[in-house]
Design a protein around this motif. Structure first.
Motif, mmCIF file in Angstrom:
data_model
loop_
_atom_site.group_PDB
_atom_site.id
_atom_site.type_symbol
_atom_site.label_atom_id
_atom_site.label_comp_id
_atom_site.label_asym_id
_atom_site.label_seq_id
_atom_site.Cartn_x
_atom_site.Cartn_y
_atom_site.Cartn_z
ATOM 1 N N THR A 66 23.741 -20.133 37.506
ATOM 2 C CA THR A 66 24.224 -19.475 36.284
ATOM 3 C C THR A 66 25.728 -19.636 36.162
ATOM 4 N N ILE A 67 26.433 -19.543 37.272
ATOM 5 C CA ILE A 67 27.885 -19.757 37.269
ATOM 6 C C ILE A 67 28.206 -21.160 36.749
ATOM 7 N N LEU A 68 27.503 -22.171 37.260
ATOM 8 C CA LEU A 68 27.753 -23.553 36.820
ATOM 9 C C LEU A 68 27.446 -23.732 35.333
ATOM 10 N N ASN A 69 26.352 -23.138 34.869
ATOM 11 C CA ASN A 69 26.007 -23.255 33.448
ATOM 12 C C ASN A 69 27.056 -22.602 32.566
ATOM 13 N N PHE A 70 27.617 -21.494 33.033
ATOM 14 C CA PHE A 70 28.680 -20.850 32.255
ATOM 15 C C PHE A 70 29.916 -21.742 32.202
ATOM 16 N N LEU A 71 30.263 -22.379 33.327
ATOM 17 C CA LEU A 71 31.406 -23.277 33.341
ATOM 18 C C LEU A 71 31.175 -24.479 32.412
ATOM 19 N N ARG A 72 29.941 -24.943 32.356
ATOM 20 C CA ARG A 72 29.628 -26.094 31.501
ATOM 21 C C ARG A 72 29.692 -25.746 30.019
ATOM 22 N N ASP A 73 29.072 -24.597 29.650
ATOM 23 C CA ASP A 73 28.852 -24.294 28.234
ATOM 24 C C ASP A 73 29.745 -23.194 27.671
ATOM 25 N N GLY A 74 30.364 -22.413 28.544
ATOM 26 C CA GLY A 74 31.194 -21.307 28.063
ATOM 27 C C GLY A 74 30.405 -20.062 27.722
ATOM 28 N N SER A 75 29.093 -20.117 27.864
ATOM 29 C CA SER A 75 28.237 -18.950 27.629
ATOM 30 C C SER A 75 26.942 -19.161 28.410
ATOM 31 N N VAL A 76 26.224 -18.071 28.621
ATOM 32 C CA VAL A 76 24.986 -18.162 29.398
ATOM 33 C C VAL A 76 24.139 -16.925 29.109
ATOM 34 N N SER A 77 22.830 -17.067 29.203
ATOM 35 C CA SER A 77 21.934 -15.921 29.057
ATOM 36 C C SER A 77 21.984 -15.087 30.339
ATOM 37 N N LEU A 78 22.189 -13.798 30.177
ATOM 38 C CA LEU A 78 22.276 -12.912 31.334
ATOM 39 C C LEU A 78 20.878 -12.505 31.798
ATOM 40 N N PRO A 79 20.729 -12.149 33.072
ATOM 41 C CA PRO A 79 19.424 -11.679 33.570
ATOM 42 C C PRO A 79 18.982 -10.419 32.835
ATOM 43 N N ASP A 80 17.684 -10.108 32.954
ATOM 44 C CA ASP A 80 17.142 -8.931 32.277
ATOM 45 C C ASP A 80 17.401 -7.643 33.041
ATOM 46 N N SER A 81 17.308 -7.701 34.352
ATOM 47 C CA SER A 81 17.391 -6.469 35.133
ATOM 48 C C SER A 81 18.841 -6.066 35.408
ATOM 49 N N THR A 82 19.036 -4.753 35.482
ATOM 50 C CA THR A 82 20.367 -4.218 35.783
ATOM 51 C C THR A 82 20.851 -4.697 37.140
ATOM 52 N N LYS A 83 19.951 -4.759 38.108
ATOM 53 C CA LYS A 83 20.308 -5.168 39.462
ATOM 54 C C LYS A 83 20.863 -6.596 39.467
ATOM 55 N N GLU A 84 20.195 -7.518 38.770
ATOM 56 C CA GLU A 84 20.634 -8.906 38.788
ATOM 57 C C GLU A 84 21.917 -9.104 37.992
ATOM 58 N N ILE A 85 22.097 -8.343 36.932
ATOM 59 C CA ILE A 85 23.369 -8.420 36.185
ATOM 60 C C ILE A 85 24.517 -7.971 37.084
ATOM 61 N N ALA A 86 24.285 -6.896 37.860
ATOM 62 C CA ALA A 86 25.314 -6.409 38.779
ATOM 63 C C ALA A 86 25.625 -7.458 39.845
ATOM 64 N N GLU A 87 24.592 -8.159 40.320
ATOM 65 C CA GLU A 87 24.804 -9.227 41.306
ATOM 66 C C GLU A 87 25.629 -10.361 40.705
ATOM 67 N N LEU A 88 25.294 -10.751 39.471
ATOM 68 C CA LEU A 88 26.040 -11.817 38.801
ATOM 69 C C LEU A 88 27.484 -11.395 38.546
ATOM 70 N N LEU A 89 27.688 -10.119 38.232
ATOM 71 C CA LEU A 89 29.040 -9.606 38.035
ATOM 72 C C LEU A 89 29.875 -9.765 39.298
ATOM 73 N N ALA A 90 29.269 -9.452 40.450
ATOM 74 C CA ALA A 90 30.001 -9.591 41.715
ATOM 75 C C ALA A 90 30.406 -11.040 41.957
#
Length: 285
Positions: free
Chosen positions: A74-98
């Motif tokens: 997801t990090i790489l896709n954001f670097l490529r496109d400047g945007s990305v679909s975030l995960p559905d669960s609160t737990k995974e969004i928090a992990e991606l935030l870290a």
């Protein structure tokens, strides 16, 4: 691609053409991407792959990054496109935030923070289905892996006038149900039935999809001239049955000796009534 390496430490500085590929091992997850993607935005990855920072590599040429690789795609896709679909669960969004914070990707971190704030506002602490039919009740109880508690509450079942404290006790039962649902919503399925006409106030407890016990909170009392409906709130017994129903969280049936030990009554039975009261209850149902 220009690479200079210290053989003793395994540290490497990398700087090369944006179209050149590098191999990344992020916490055991392998990725293959270009230097252009890694240096596209002003992040820690740009510093790592523009020669400003040293990186670790192994003997096979994999660049080692000591982070969990779960969200690196997801990090790489954001670097490529400047945007990305975030995960559905609160737990995974928090992990991606870290991860976004670690790699200093401010825009992605901001998106994660906004999504978490929105979910905190929108997600209820617990959900209590409102029963609308017998079939719906059966489907809910049979499909859940949790034990279940149902409160049947029907103030309009008023064949007889209510005693003085009955209205207050109806509210106490509702308040107790709400309290228990907040405490145990992760462990127990709570249901509320407000359409049934068979009772006025009754708690029903289910384990492994079957009815285990019930606590009926209504009875008929006799005055000099007429009968009255009495509603009680036997908190101690309701707490007791709630604790007993938690024994059905495991797939195996609870030990009967344990059930006996936790019961103040020695057995799970309904409240007793006089024969006249029983006839009255049968007539009403």
């Amino acid at each position: 691609m220009q690479i200079s390496e210290s053989n003793m430490s395994g540290k490497t500085t990398i700087k090369g053409n944006p179209s050149q590929y590098v191999k990344l091992n992020v916490g055991g997850c392998l990725h293959y991407t270009t230097i252009g993607t890694l240096t596209k935005q002003d992040t820690m990855l740009r510093a790592m792959f523009s020669g400003r920072m040293e990186v670790l590599s192994d003997s096979d040429g994999w660049i080692l990054i000591d982070r969990c690789g779960k969200h690196f795609g997801t990090i790489l896709n954001f670097l490529r496109d400047g945007s990305v679909s975030l995960p559905d669960s609160t737990k995974e969004i928090a992990e991606l935030l870290a991860e976004a914070k670690y790699y200093c990707i401010a825009e992605l971190a901001e998106s994660c923070n906004k999504a978490l704030t929105k979910k905190e506002r929108a997600e209820p602490i617990c959900k209590v289905p409102l029963i609308t039919s017998q079939k719906e009740e059966e489907d809910l109880i049979s499909s859940t892996t949790k034990p279940a508690i149902k409160l049947l509450i029907n103030r309009h079942n008023n064949k007889y006038s209510y005693t003085t404290a009955s209205d207050d006790n109806l509210l106490k039962n509702i308040e107790l149900f709400d309290k228990l649902s907040l405490w145990y919503s992760n462990r127990v399925l709570f249901l509320k039935d407000v359409i049934s006409t068979s009772e006025i106030c009754c708690w029903v407890f289910y384990g492994h999809g079957k009815k285990v016990s019930e606590v009926c909170c209504t009875s008929i009392v006799y005055a000099t001239d007429k009968k009255h409906t009495k509603v009680e709130c036997p908190e101690a017994r309701i707490y007791e049955e709630t604790l007993n129903i938690l024994l059905y969280e495991s797939r195996n049936a609870p030990n009967q000796d344990l059930m006996q030990a936790t019961s103040t009554r020695g057995a799970v039975t309904m409240s007793s009534y006089t024969s006249d009261e029983e006839e009255e209850r049968t007539a009403r149902s």
